[in-house]
Design an enzyme around this catalytic site. Structure first.
Site, mmCIF file in Angstrom:
data_model
loop_
_atom_site.group_PDB
_atom_site.id
_atom_site.type_symbol
_atom_site.label_atom_id
_atom_site.label_comp_id
_atom_site.label_asym_id
_atom_site.label_seq_id
_atom_site.Cartn_x
_atom_site.Cartn_y
_atom_site.Cartn_z
ATOM 1 N N ASP A 167 -48.608 69.314 14.214
ATOM 2 C CA ASP A 167 -48.043 70.632 13.937
ATOM 3 C C ASP A 167 -48.020 71.498 15.186
ATOM 4 O O ASP A 167 -48.846 72.409 15.316
ATOM 5 C CB ASP A 167 -48.853 71.318 12.832
ATOM 6 C CG ASP A 167 -48.204 72.607 12.351
ATOM 7 O OD1 ASP A 167 -47.031 72.837 12.692
ATOM 8 O OD2 ASP A 167 -48.877 73.377 11.639
ATOM 9 N N GLU B 250 -46.915 71.906 1.888
ATOM 10 C CA GLU B 250 -47.751 73.111 1.868
ATOM 11 C C GLU B 250 -47.480 73.966 0.632
ATOM 12 O O GLU B 250 -47.339 75.190 0.716
ATOM 13 C CB GLU B 250 -47.557 73.923 3.156
ATOM 14 C CG GLU B 250 -47.916 73.118 4.401
ATOM 15 C CD GLU B 250 -47.976 73.917 5.682
ATOM 16 O OE1 GLU B 250 -47.200 74.882 5.815
ATOM 17 O OE2 GLU B 250 -48.808 73.572 6.539
ATOM 18 N N GLU C 243 -47.422 79.762 18.161
ATOM 19 C CA GLU C 243 -48.453 79.779 17.116
ATOM 20 C C GLU C 243 -49.792 79.225 17.601
ATOM 21 O O GLU C 243 -50.836 79.836 17.374
ATOM 22 C CB GLU C 243 -47.949 78.974 15.912
ATOM 23 C CG GLU C 243 -48.983 78.825 14.813
ATOM 24 C CD GLU C 243 -48.465 78.038 13.613
ATOM 25 O OE1 GLU C 243 -47.270 77.687 13.576
ATOM 26 O OE2 GLU C 243 -49.267 77.780 12.690
HETATM 27 C C1 GCV Z 1 -43.666 78.139 7.799
HETATM 28 C C2 GCV Z 1 -47.501 75.376 10.049
HETATM 29 C C3 GCV Z 1 -47.562 76.874 10.108
HETATM 30 C C4 GCV Z 1 -46.972 77.492 8.863
HETATM 31 C C5 GCV Z 1 -45.532 76.984 8.724
HETATM 32 C C6 GCV Z 1 -45.577 75.467 8.646
HETATM 33 C C7 GCV Z 1 -44.193 74.863 8.574
HETATM 34 O O1 GCV Z 1 -48.359 74.877 9.062
HETATM 35 O O2 GCV Z 1 -48.895 77.274 10.281
HETATM 36 O O3 GCV Z 1 -46.989 78.867 9.010
HETATM 37 O O4 GCV Z 1 -44.915 77.518 7.587
HETATM 38 O O5 GCV Z 1 -46.184 74.957 9.806
HETATM 39 O O6 GCV Z 1 -43.704 74.452 9.608
HETATM 40 O O7 GCV Z 1 -43.623 74.812 7.503
#
Ligand code: GCV
Length: 693
Positions: free
Chosen positions: A373, A299, A401
């Site tokens: 995720d 990411e 989340e």
């Molecule tokens: C900390 C998901 C979440 C992100 C998070 C990512 C991760 O994509 O939406 O907020 O980033 O996981 O676990 O690194």
């Protein structure tokens, strides 16, 4: 087996407003008869431990016993008369005289026994351990026995943690915001909230958490600079008496971003030196520092692949820096580089399995429970069981989340136990994920579990009062991954709400049914990622212009004919990342359980389900059922009016009202959208996915 005494607290608590701040450490007065019985057994407290942890034990016992028994129990140096509670380690002559040495040594520094015994000829309850951490955990366990009304006249409890590292991961930014946090700002940043941190430490110690990563994995490189390390020193000082080590998330590009180097290439000698010196500096300030977690090449985060190196090259660089101090590196496997495979869920396995055996001994691969995720339901991540030479740290998400955030009541222990009890078949039947994680499958000593925390500065810590149960459950499962969700719920309810059997039964039923209800009204039958950027509201139409794999349409592919993702051998081939017989089972829609059907298969709307319904009818049925179940959870909660304190009753009720409305909205939105796709396909939508089938 101990018989549970029925401790009925009569009516709701009257004194003082309930904010939820005390969590499961409320220490409310027990009924008179029980108090008298306990008081007789605990005439005095003897704690021969002169240390910050000894002080923490004494303070907790004093607070707990005063609350539960309604009186101060005197401290004594030795047992002189009556009966006493002794909390001590093997180094105490009292414990030495009991002859438990070999047993305590076998239990390790964190294990403990709680036993009725005779000390100096007098009756005593002895909480003993080889180390102070075990004495602390034993103290909290003893208090839990009292809080939950267990008899204490013939105690014989022995316990030790199954996993060595039991960590919370805080996605806390240095400006105080929390990524995916739904309960207020950070406890740690921009400045540590000291008294809250002590209460946080108490709560964690009570469930056996022994480490905290105090900054986000999307790591600000400034974290490793002096002003922020100074604050980490303060946090470590507050956590230390409670045997919680500080860990930090490190930004892989720190040598360039804060170190003034031209590169962060792991093969560069100056970079290696920079990390070694940085580790030395941190250990000089925080001698019990645990180590680093790293999100690399994920990411948009920097990583070794920026220099043509592997994840192992990157992890080993940091591992070598912390190794002389006994530190570890938790290298996250949350990678989904689109160039690796069209199917996002295959990517981590493809990148990490070839690296098995190339990581240093002090490196964990930190792996989320599922391959996508933190969805409401996923199959277990195929890396579990596929990297026998590498310690795997399971990463669970406590913050909700994708599960209604701090608005929906969703108890996560059933989801986590489903994951832990899944059979990987890596070494034949019985190769459960829990055995990969606790090291027993491959004889590993480095073991651990990380939970992405749901805590913040809200009075009740977690926003939703029922979300405290998820923090509690994570700690209990990290201590013992074989515990069941119902037992954990019972403990938590009795300590947090009431021991009234009606309250216990009602809250337990709400908790245990909540996750499946959530799956039913949001993403049933293996559907996943039907959301937009807020990760909260239904958005099956979401086609994210930035990345195909952030879209919802990628994950359901609904059109006039069919719905679901084909991950069989005819499709993306993801099934083959699992061991036999799972790969055969999940390759066949008839053998795939309904809960995972559309995760693995793309099926026509007319597909005949096990229930006899068509797939479309099953979807209608399940969404409708889920929305009703949400209303049912609310109705059960309403049955608690007058049985629990008004403050928390109302706060939770307000959230249930929203949850019920949201569940109906999920049902309507998803059935409306899929119904339209089924009846009248949008040709643009079809074209967008033509190539990905
Ligand atoms: C900390 C998901 C979440 C992100 C998070 C990512 C991760 O994509 O939406 O907020 O980033 O996981 O676990 O690194």
């Amino acid at each position: 087996m101990l018989l549970v005494l029925f401790v009925v607290l009569l009516g709701p608590r009257s004194a003082g407003a309930e904010t939820g701040h005390d969590l499961w450490l409320r220490y409310q007065p027990l009924p008179e008869a029980v108090r008298a019985q306990y008081s007789r057994a605990i005439g005095a407290i003897v704690i021969p431990l002169q240390s910050p942890t000894g002080d923490a034990i004494a303070a907790e016992l004093s607070r707990g016993l005063k609350g539960l028994l309604g009186r101060e129990i005197p401290r004594a140096d030795r047992i002189e008369s009556g009966s006493a509670l002794v909390v001590a380690t093997s180094s105490s002559p009292i414990v030495a005289a009991l002859g438990w040495d070999a047993e305590l040594r076998a239990g390790g520094d964190e294990g403990f026994v709680i036993r009725s015994a005779r000390v100096s000829g007098r009756p005593a309850i002895v909480v003993a351990s080889a180390g102070e951490a075990g004495a602390l955990y034993g103290t909290f366990r003893f208090l839990r026995l009292l809080q939950t009304g267990e008899p204490i006249d013939a105690l014989d409890v022995a316990d030790r943690p199954r996993l060595a590292r039991r960590l919370l991961n805080h996605w806390d930014n240095l400006d105080g915001t929390i990524e995916r946090g739904y309960a207020g700002h950070s406890l740690f940043w921009p400045s540590p909230s000291e008294s809250r941190i002590v209460d946080y430490a108490r709560a964690n110690a009570s469930i056996g958490i022994n480490g905290a990563v105090i900054n986000s994995v999307n790591a600000n490189p400034q974290m490793l600079t002096a002003p922020w390390l100074d604050k980490a020193v303060t946090i470590a000082r507050l956590l230390r008496p409670y045997r919680i080590r500080v860990y930090l998330a490190a930004n892989f590009a720190a040598p360039v971003m804060i170190g003034g180097l031209k590169t962060s290439d792991p093969a560069d000698a100056a970079v290696a030196r920079w990390w070694r010196e940085k580790a030395d500096e941190i250990y000089q300030r925080i001698p019990d520092f645990g180590g680093f977690v790293v999100k690399a090449n994920s990411e948009g985060q920097p990583g070794p692949q920026d220099y043509g190196r592997t994840h192992a090259d990157g992890a080993n660089l940091l591992a070598d820096a912390v190794a002389p101090h006994g530190g570890v590196v938790m290298w996250r496997a949350f990678v989904y580089d689109a160039s690796v495979d069209r199917d996002r869920v295959k990517r981590a396995y493809k990148e990490f399995v070839p690296l098995d055996g190339t990581f240093r001994a002090n490196v964990f691969a930190q792996v989320k429970n599922g391959p996508l995720d933190f969805q409401p339901r996923e199959p277990f991540h195929p890396l579990f069981g596929a990297m026998p030479k590498t310690p795997l740290m399971a990463e669970l998400q406590i913050t909700q989340e994708y599960l209604g955030q701090s608005t929906h009541a969703v108890y996560l222990a059933p989801m986590w136990t489903e994951f832990l009890n899944a059979d990987t078949y890596a070494r034949g039947a019985g190769s459960f994920v829990s055995r990969v994680v606790d090291g027993s499958l491959e004889g590993k000593r480095e073991t651990g579990m990380a939970g992405v925390a749901n805590t913040g500065l809200d009075d009740n810590w977690t926003g939703h009062d029922l979300a405290q149960a998820n923090w509690y459950a994570f700690g209990r499962l990290a201590w013992n991954p074989s515990l069941d969700a119902s037992t954990i719920a019972d403990e938590w309810i009795r300590m947090t709400w009431s021991a009234d059997p009606l309250v216990v039964a009602t809250v337990r039923s709400i908790l245990l049914d909540s996750r499946e209800a959530y799956v039913h009204y949001t993403m049933p039958l293996g559907l996943h990622h039907l959301i937009g950027g807020d990760h909260y509201a239904p958005m099956p139409e979401n086609t994210d212009p930035r990345r195909e794999d952030w879209s919802a349409t990628t994950y359901h592919r609904a059109d006039a004919r069919a719905i679901g993702v084909d991950r069989t051998r005819q499709g993306s081939g993801f099934v083959d990342q699992y061991q036999a017989p799972l790969r055969e089972r999940w390759n066949d829609p008839a053998a795939t359980p309904d809960e995972l059907l559309l995760w693995f298969h793309r099926l026509p709307w007319t597909y005949r389900m096990k229930s006899g319904r068509t797939l479309w009818d099953e979807l209608v049925h399940t969404y409708t059922r889920g929305a009703e179940e949400a209303r049912g959870l609310q109705a059960r909660w309403i049955g608690l009016a007058g049985k629990i304190d008004d403050e928390r009753y109302r706060a939770v009720l307000a959230r249930f009202e929203r949850q019920t409305a949201d569940a109906a909205a999920w049902r309507d939105k998803c059935l409306g959208y899929f119904g339209t796709a089924r009846a009248a396909p949008d040709p643009r939508h079809l074209l967008a996915h033509e190539g990905s089938r």
